[in-house]
Write an enzyme that holds these catalytic residues in place. Sequence first.
Site, PDB file in Angstrom:
ATOM      1  N   GLY A  29       0.794  -1.226   0.000  1.00  0.00           N
ATOM      2  CA  GLY A  29       0.000   0.000   0.000  1.00  0.00           C
ATOM      3  C   GLY A  29       0.825   1.274   0.000  1.00  0.00           C
ATOM      4  N   CYS A 238     -27.215 -10.143 -16.197  1.00  0.00           N
ATOM      5  CA  CYS A 238     -26.640  -9.780 -17.497  1.00  0.00           C
ATOM      6  C   CYS A 238     -27.620 -10.149 -18.599  1.00  0.00           C
ATOM      7  CB  CYS A 238     -25.314 -10.505 -17.706  1.00  0.00           C
ATOM      8  SG  CYS A 238     -24.653 -10.320 -19.377  1.00  0.00           S
ATOM      9  N   CYS A 241     -25.694 -13.159 -20.721  1.00  0.00           N
ATOM     10  CA  CYS A 241     -25.309 -14.459 -20.134  1.00  0.00           C
ATOM     11  C   CYS A 241     -26.066 -14.758 -18.846  1.00  0.00           C
ATOM     12  CB  CYS A 241     -23.806 -14.523 -19.900  1.00  0.00           C
ATOM     13  SG  CYS A 241     -23.277 -13.619 -18.420  1.00  0.00           S
ATOM     14  N   CYS A 263     -22.426  -7.787 -18.847  1.00  0.00           N
ATOM     15  CA  CYS A 263     -21.182  -7.904 -18.084  1.00  0.00           C
ATOM     16  C   CYS A 263     -20.148  -6.935 -18.647  1.00  0.00           C
ATOM     17  CB  CYS A 263     -20.586  -9.303 -18.221  1.00  0.00           C
ATOM     18  SG  CYS A 263     -21.592 -10.603 -17.536  1.00  0.00           S
ATOM     19  N   CYS A 269     -18.285 -12.980 -19.787  1.00  0.00           N
ATOM     20  CA  CYS A 269     -19.602 -13.066 -20.421  1.00  0.00           C
ATOM     21  C   CYS A 269     -19.575 -14.046 -21.606  1.00  0.00           C
ATOM     22  CB  CYS A 269     -20.013 -11.674 -20.888  1.00  0.00           C
ATOM     23  SG  CYS A 269     -21.771 -11.511 -21.248  1.00  0.00           S
TER      24      CYS A 269
HETATM   25 ZN   LIG Z   1     -22.706 -11.504 -19.120  1.00  0.00          ZN
END
Ligand SMILES: [Zn+2]
Lengths: 283, 256
Positions: A29, A238, A241, A263, A269
């Site tokens: 970090g 989605c 998909c 997506c 996807c």
């Molecule tokens: Zn998708």
Amino acid sequence: MTEYNFAYLDEQTKRMIRRAILKGLAIPGYQVPFASREMPMPYGWGTGGVQVSAALLTPDDTFKVIDQGADDTTNAVSIRSFFERTAGVATTTATSEASVIQTRHRIPEDALTENQILVYQVPIPEPLRFLEPRESETRKMHSLEEYGLMHVKLYEDISRHGHIATSYAYPVKVEGRYVMDPSPIPKFDNPKLGNMAAIQLFGAGREQRIYALPPYTQVVSLDFEDHPFEASKADHPCGLCDATDSYLDEVIIDDQGGRMFVCSDTDYCTARQAAGHKGKDAA
Amino acid sequence: MRPLLSVQGVSKRYGAHIGCADVSFDLYPGEVMGIVGESGSGKSTLLNCMAGHIAPDAGKVIFDTRADGPKDTVTMSEAQRRMLSRTDWAFVHQHARDGLRMGVSAGGNVGERLMAVGERHYGDIRGKATDWLERVEIDATRVDDRPTTFSGGMQQRLQIARNLVTGPRLVFMDEPTGGLDVSVQARLLDLLRGLVRDMGLSAIIVTHDLAVVRLLADRLMVMKSGRVVEAGLTDQVLDDPQHAYSQLLVSSVLQV
Ligand SMILES: [Zn+2]
Ligand SMILES: Nc1ncnc2c1ncn2[C@@H]1O[C@H](COP(=O)(O)OP(=O)(O)OP(=O)(O)O)[C@@H](O)[C@H]1O
Ligand SMILES: [Mg+2]
């Protein structure tokens, strides 16, 4: 065709960048300064990420580039072809096949493994910048762990919007020590930052900073007790998909204002569609 | 009783110039010390040495910390000193914009110190910020407004609220009423006097304005060319100054 040193950068520069990466991994970090080089592309194209990738790649690597989750944007295509040309490495769009993934604004949906490295392109590495423009002061705040200001930003969000409206580049605390800007990924991706098996490297070219998360690092999104962090996304499956667990982009599909949610991770996807999943908007 | 702050032989030079030289005094809990003197006499230099903003070349600034008792703030770590300055100390700047975040709402300005010491409940932070706005006579409905929309006097009161919200024990003030209209000054002074009394605050207040020290300060130090030339109870110094320079300072004011 022009002759390049492997992966464009000269060996001495790569060594310098590798040292910065190692230091970053040793202090998760913490923003390590490095002497950023001119790259044959504008800063907005992720020259920090490109330099980190250049310092990492070996001839055996398989390289993937995503821009907001997609492999086929101009930015992703040109970075991919840059390394095809200068390093001759194999490239892929399949997340699982890549050993090095350079990304802008997303973390792939598929869980990454210990054999992978994720390289983020970072525009502004300093999370305290927006309220404290003095670099000398922000450096001191990091070194003394004075992070009250980070919560002032979240406080302002709530007082203005009724909730924490920050939805990208949502600040995190790493291993209970450094506050870090995860680059402009959606906060939906924040939970994936923590405890990830893959190495995560962050490169900011214009700002000349590299920082890192070694595998399995604790990463906590900042919040308030009465306004806890939420990894939100659009509340739809989605359209292509039918995935309900992926980050979605809203896409306009015709000029009658028709839209669908798909997506943002195109590889994810496509693979789901190939496996037979079908959303309501799929042809 | 143990002093809250003990300043011992503090000196600061700027190259060949003297900022302040060999200043010593004790401040007891609940006491208000005024520092007066002409422009360039070293008042701000001394105040900034005491508040940890600049490092003195010599001397000690011993503060009676809650946890560990008297500690020299000059030699403690920067982290400890900065922790003091957002918990037990307050610093009110002459120009409110030096002490406020102008891009942050009034509530965020007041809440910052609470968040800096680890408060993480939005509702509580906002509640305390609102209370403090009311205590400094700013309408609670202004809690989400930025200080840029406030008058000079309101900005100064907001700066005070932002400093006092963590219940500090020692307040440093550098010309807190400078640059304000006379009537606005008077209201601010009344407010400060009330807060000092109600919270039992100790304070060190630097000013050109003898009326300000008359109203607020228990004791007074007169500075000239970086040195303290006279010190004593405020009324005594103002009514019966011993040093020639103090006499001049007092008489020049009386003539105004
Ligand atoms: Zn998708
Ligand atoms: N940063 C600096 N560099 C060099 N000299 C300085 C600096 N700050 C102050 N001085 C000098 O130190 C002396 C004391 O200055 P200081 O600001 O402490 O006076 P002051 O009593 O607060 O004056 P004023 O009433 O005008 O605010 C002056 O001679 C001033 O010129
Ligand atoms: Mg001054």
